[in-house]
Design a protein around this motif. Structure first.
Motif, PDB file in Angstrom:
ATOM      1  N   ASP A  54      -6.287  -0.518   7.243  1.00  0.00           N
ATOM      2  CA  ASP A  54      -6.372   0.323   6.043  1.00  0.00           C
ATOM      3  C   ASP A  54      -6.422   1.789   6.486  1.00  0.00           C
ATOM      4  O   ASP A  54      -6.687   2.088   7.656  1.00  0.00           O
ATOM      5  CB  ASP A  54      -7.651   0.002   5.249  1.00  0.00           C
ATOM      6  CG  ASP A  54      -7.540   0.322   3.757  1.00  0.00           C
ATOM      7  OD1 ASP A  54      -7.508  -0.617   2.941  1.00  0.00           O
ATOM      8  OD2 ASP A  54      -7.471   1.517   3.407  1.00  0.00           O
ATOM      9  N   ASN A  88      -0.461  -6.506   2.032  1.00  0.00           N
ATOM     10  CA  ASN A  88      -1.161  -6.315   0.757  1.00  0.00           C
ATOM     11  C   ASN A  88      -1.272  -4.848   0.333  1.00  0.00           C
ATOM     12  O   ASN A  88      -1.325  -4.556  -0.863  1.00  0.00           O
ATOM     13  CB  ASN A  88      -2.562  -6.943   0.882  1.00  0.00           C
ATOM     14  CG  ASN A  88      -3.505  -6.500  -0.208  1.00  0.00           C
ATOM     15  OD1 ASN A  88      -3.437  -6.975  -1.344  1.00  0.00           O
ATOM     16  ND2 ASN A  88      -4.390  -5.552   0.094  1.00  0.00           N
ATOM     17  N   TYR A 137       6.844   2.147  -8.885  1.00  0.00           N
ATOM     18  CA  TYR A 137       6.061   0.941  -8.579  1.00  0.00           C
ATOM     19  C   TYR A 137       6.907  -0.312  -8.816  1.00  0.00           C
ATOM     20  O   TYR A 137       7.017  -1.182  -7.961  1.00  0.00           O
ATOM     21  CB  TYR A 137       4.800   0.932  -9.450  1.00  0.00           C
ATOM     22  CG  TYR A 137       3.811  -0.163  -9.125  1.00  0.00           C
ATOM     23  CD1 TYR A 137       2.965  -0.054  -8.021  1.00  0.00           C
ATOM     24  CD2 TYR A 137       3.697  -1.299  -9.924  1.00  0.00           C
ATOM     25  CE1 TYR A 137       2.033  -1.045  -7.720  1.00  0.00           C
ATOM     26  CE2 TYR A 137       2.781  -2.295  -9.629  1.00  0.00           C
ATOM     27  CZ  TYR A 137       1.946  -2.159  -8.528  1.00  0.00           C
ATOM     28  OH  TYR A 137       1.026  -3.146  -8.240  1.00  0.00           O
ATOM     29  N   ILE A 182      -5.781  -7.854 -12.111  1.00  0.00           N
ATOM     30  CA  ILE A 182      -6.870  -8.355 -11.271  1.00  0.00           C
ATOM     31  C   ILE A 182      -7.950  -7.272 -11.186  1.00  0.00           C
ATOM     32  O   ILE A 182      -7.629  -6.090 -11.057  1.00  0.00           O
ATOM     33  CB  ILE A 182      -6.360  -8.670  -9.837  1.00  0.00           C
ATOM     34  CG1 ILE A 182      -4.957  -9.324  -9.858  1.00  0.00           C
ATOM     35  CG2 ILE A 182      -7.368  -9.532  -9.076  1.00  0.00           C
ATOM     36  CD1 ILE A 182      -4.816 -10.645 -10.553  1.00  0.00           C
ATOM     37  N   THR A 220      -9.870  -4.910  -9.628  1.00  0.00           N
ATOM     38  CA  THR A 220      -9.979  -4.168  -8.358  1.00  0.00           C
ATOM     39  C   THR A 220     -10.100  -2.684  -8.688  1.00  0.00           C
ATOM     40  O   THR A 220      -9.836  -2.275  -9.827  1.00  0.00           O
ATOM     41  CB  THR A 220      -8.710  -4.345  -7.494  1.00  0.00           C
ATOM     42  OG1 THR A 220      -7.629  -3.667  -8.151  1.00  0.00           O
ATOM     43  CG2 THR A 220      -8.338  -5.791  -7.264  1.00  0.00           C
TER      44      THR A 220
HETATM   45  N1  LIG Z   1      -5.093  -4.951  -9.115  1.00  0.00           N
HETATM   46  C1  LIG Z   1      -4.075  -5.500  -9.731  1.00  0.00           C
HETATM   47  O1  LIG Z   1      -4.219  -5.894 -10.908  1.00  0.00           O
HETATM   48  C2  LIG Z   1      -2.740  -5.701  -9.071  1.00  0.00           C
HETATM   49  C3  LIG Z   1      -1.740  -6.348  -9.797  1.00  0.00           C
HETATM   50  C4  LIG Z   1      -0.526  -6.608  -9.202  1.00  0.00           C
HETATM   51  C5  LIG Z   1      -0.322  -6.246  -7.873  1.00  0.00           C
HETATM   52  N2  LIG Z   1      -1.285  -5.607  -7.187  1.00  0.00           N
HETATM   53  C6  LIG Z   1      -1.007  -5.280  -5.775  1.00  0.00           C
HETATM   54  O2  LIG Z   1      -1.985  -5.875  -4.941  1.00  0.00           O
HETATM   55  C7  LIG Z   1      -2.192  -5.074  -3.772  1.00  0.00           C
HETATM   56  C8  LIG Z   1      -3.683  -4.759  -3.652  1.00  0.00           C
HETATM   57  O3  LIG Z   1      -4.100  -4.117  -4.833  1.00  0.00           O
HETATM   58  P1  LIG Z   1      -5.598  -3.743  -5.179  1.00  0.00           P
HETATM   59  O4  LIG Z   1      -5.671  -3.762  -6.645  1.00  0.00           O
HETATM   60  O5  LIG Z   1      -6.541  -4.539  -4.362  1.00  0.00           O
HETATM   61  O6  LIG Z   1      -5.579  -2.202  -4.711  1.00  0.00           O
HETATM   62  P2  LIG Z   1      -6.740  -1.199  -4.278  1.00  0.00           P
HETATM   63  O7  LIG Z   1      -6.217   0.168  -4.577  1.00  0.00           O
HETATM   64  O8  LIG Z   1      -8.036  -1.589  -4.836  1.00  0.00           O
HETATM   65  O9  LIG Z   1      -6.763  -1.400  -2.677  1.00  0.00           O
HETATM   66  C9  LIG Z   1      -5.632  -1.073  -1.908  1.00  0.00           C
HETATM   67  C10 LIG Z   1      -6.038  -0.746  -0.489  1.00  0.00           C
HETATM   68  O10 LIG Z   1      -4.836  -0.326   0.204  1.00  0.00           O
HETATM   69  C11 LIG Z   1      -5.140   0.799   0.994  1.00  0.00           C
HETATM   70  N3  LIG Z   1      -3.948   1.608   1.235  1.00  0.00           N
HETATM   71  C12 LIG Z   1      -3.310   2.409   0.349  1.00  0.00           C
HETATM   72  N4  LIG Z   1      -2.283   3.033   0.947  1.00  0.00           N
HETATM   73  C13 LIG Z   1      -2.263   2.608   2.232  1.00  0.00           C
HETATM   74  C14 LIG Z   1      -1.451   2.891   3.353  1.00  0.00           C
HETATM   75  N5  LIG Z   1      -0.438   3.766   3.283  1.00  0.00           N
HETATM   76  N6  LIG Z   1      -1.714   2.264   4.526  1.00  0.00           N
HETATM   77  C15 LIG Z   1      -2.750   1.404   4.610  1.00  0.00           C
HETATM   78  N7  LIG Z   1      -3.563   1.095   3.596  1.00  0.00           N
HETATM   79  C16 LIG Z   1      -3.329   1.703   2.418  1.00  0.00           C
HETATM   80  C17 LIG Z   1      -6.212   1.552   0.204  1.00  0.00           C
HETATM   81  O11 LIG Z   1      -6.957   2.437   1.041  1.00  0.00           O
HETATM   82  C18 LIG Z   1      -7.036   0.415  -0.374  1.00  0.00           C
HETATM   83  O12 LIG Z   1      -8.105   0.060   0.463  1.00  0.00           O
HETATM   84  C19 LIG Z   1      -1.321  -3.829  -3.967  1.00  0.00           C
HETATM   85  O13 LIG Z   1      -0.106  -4.008  -3.262  1.00  0.00           O
HETATM   86  C20 LIG Z   1      -1.068  -3.794  -5.457  1.00  0.00           C
HETATM   87  O14 LIG Z   1       0.134  -3.138  -5.790  1.00  0.00           O
HETATM   88  C21 LIG Z   1      -2.508  -5.304  -7.749  1.00  0.00           C
END
Ligand SMILES: NC(=O)c1ccc[n+]([C@@H]2O[C@H](COP(=O)([O-])OP(=O)(O)OC[C@H]3O[C@@H](n4cnc5c(N)ncnc54)[C@H](O)[C@@H]3O)[C@@H](O)[C@H]2O)c1
Length: 249
Positions: free
Chosen positions: A37, A88, A156, A189, A191
């Motif tokens: 991360d 992820n 996105y 989700i 988060t």
């Molecule tokens: N939360 C949702 O409802 C949802 C829905 C569909 C898809 N997603 C996808 O699931 C994945 C995780 O989402 P989340 O909700 O847990 O996100 P989040 O923002 O809570 O966590 C994402 C993590 O990725 C890290 N990150 C961001 N840019 C980065 C980089 N360049 N290099 C390394 N790390 C990096 C951040 O520091 C963070 O810790 C993402 O790809 C997101 O697009 C999330």
């Protein structure tokens, strides 16, 4: 509790949200996990909690090739060849349609969400070839399956649709090498990212979810563990939608 025994996994974006949840569940199921991360302080804290024999944190920007080379090298040095990759890490970027989206903002989202996944697969595959087995789990979104009316997020969506295609390209090419690749498409989700897009419980968004609620991160981790494990040995190139029924209609 040993569904991932013998697995050596890299999980990106593991300092919070779904990535953190996957890392915790992977270790509970017997995997050795490298958490990566940008957020070093939280990532290290989680890895310390999981124990040095099970987990290692490596600071990484997934959009940087040099960082990927370092992550794979450190994983091999500490635990051995990689046999699971969970791509992820991702960012939401601006909510903007084609007329409103700044070029720079577009490229930033593509760099992290799309190019980051390409680099992840490209630089981890040689390690999986050494291991003789591999499972790649690429985290896309429901926004990689359908457009969400009234919620324009062109960059996105573009990146999340691309993940779907790249996953299939790798799945079809590397099946002969015992390497599988599947994409995961979460809906809403709970988060920090979701809290940024709406509010903790989903606000008015829940009216579009047949199950009537947002998911806990652990519900997605259950699916990711299955895809990483040998229980899913005949699944490759698939799109796993986990959205409480949102995309049924
Ligand atoms: N939360 C949702 O409802 C949802 C829905 C569909 C898809 N997603 C996808 O699931 C994945 C995780 O989402 P989340 O909700 O847990 O996100 P989040 O923002 O809570 O966590 C994402 C993590 O990725 C890290 N990150 C961001 N840019 C980065 C980089 N360049 N290099 C390394 N790390 C990096 C951040 O520091 C963070 O810790 C993402 O790809 C997101 O697009 C999330």
């Amino acid at each position: 509790m040993e569904r991932l025994k013998g697995k050596i996994a890299i999980i990106t974006g593991a300092s919070q949200g779904m990535g953190e949840s996957h890392a915790r569940k992977f270790v509970a199921e017997g995997a050795k996990v490298v958490l990566t991360d940008l957020n070093e302080a939280r990532g290290r804290m989680i890895a310390d909690e999981l124990g040095t024999e099970n987990a290692l944190f490596v600071k990484q920007d997934v959009a940087k090739v040099e960082d990927w080379k370092n992550v794979v090298l450190q994983t091999e040095t500490v635990f051995g060849p990689v046999n699971v990759l969970v791509n992820n890490a991702g960012i939401l970027g601006p909510v903007a349609n084609a007329l409103e989206l700044e070029d720079e903002a577009y490229h930033k989202v593509i760099d992290i969400n799309q190019n980051g996944i390409f680099y992840g697969m490209k630089y981890t595959l040689p390690s999986m070839l050494k291991a003789g087995i591999g499972s790649i789990v690429n985290i896309s979104s429901i926004a990689g399956i359908v457009a969400i009316y009234g919620y324009p997020n062109l960059a996105y969506m573009g990146s999340k649709f691309a993940i779907r295609g790249m996953t299939k390209a790798v799945a079809v090419e590397f099946a002969k090498n015992n390497i599988r690749a599947n994409s995961v498409h979460p809906g809403f989700i709970k988060t920090p990212m979701m809290a940024q897009a709406t509010d903790e419980e989903g606000g008015s968004a829940t009216q579009f979810i047949p199950l009537g609620r947002l998911a806990e991160t652990s519900e997605v981790s259950n699916l990711v563990v299955f895809l990483a494990s040998d229980e899913s040995s005949y699944l490759t190139g698939t799109e796993q939608i986990i959205d409480g029924g949102m995309s049924i209609q």
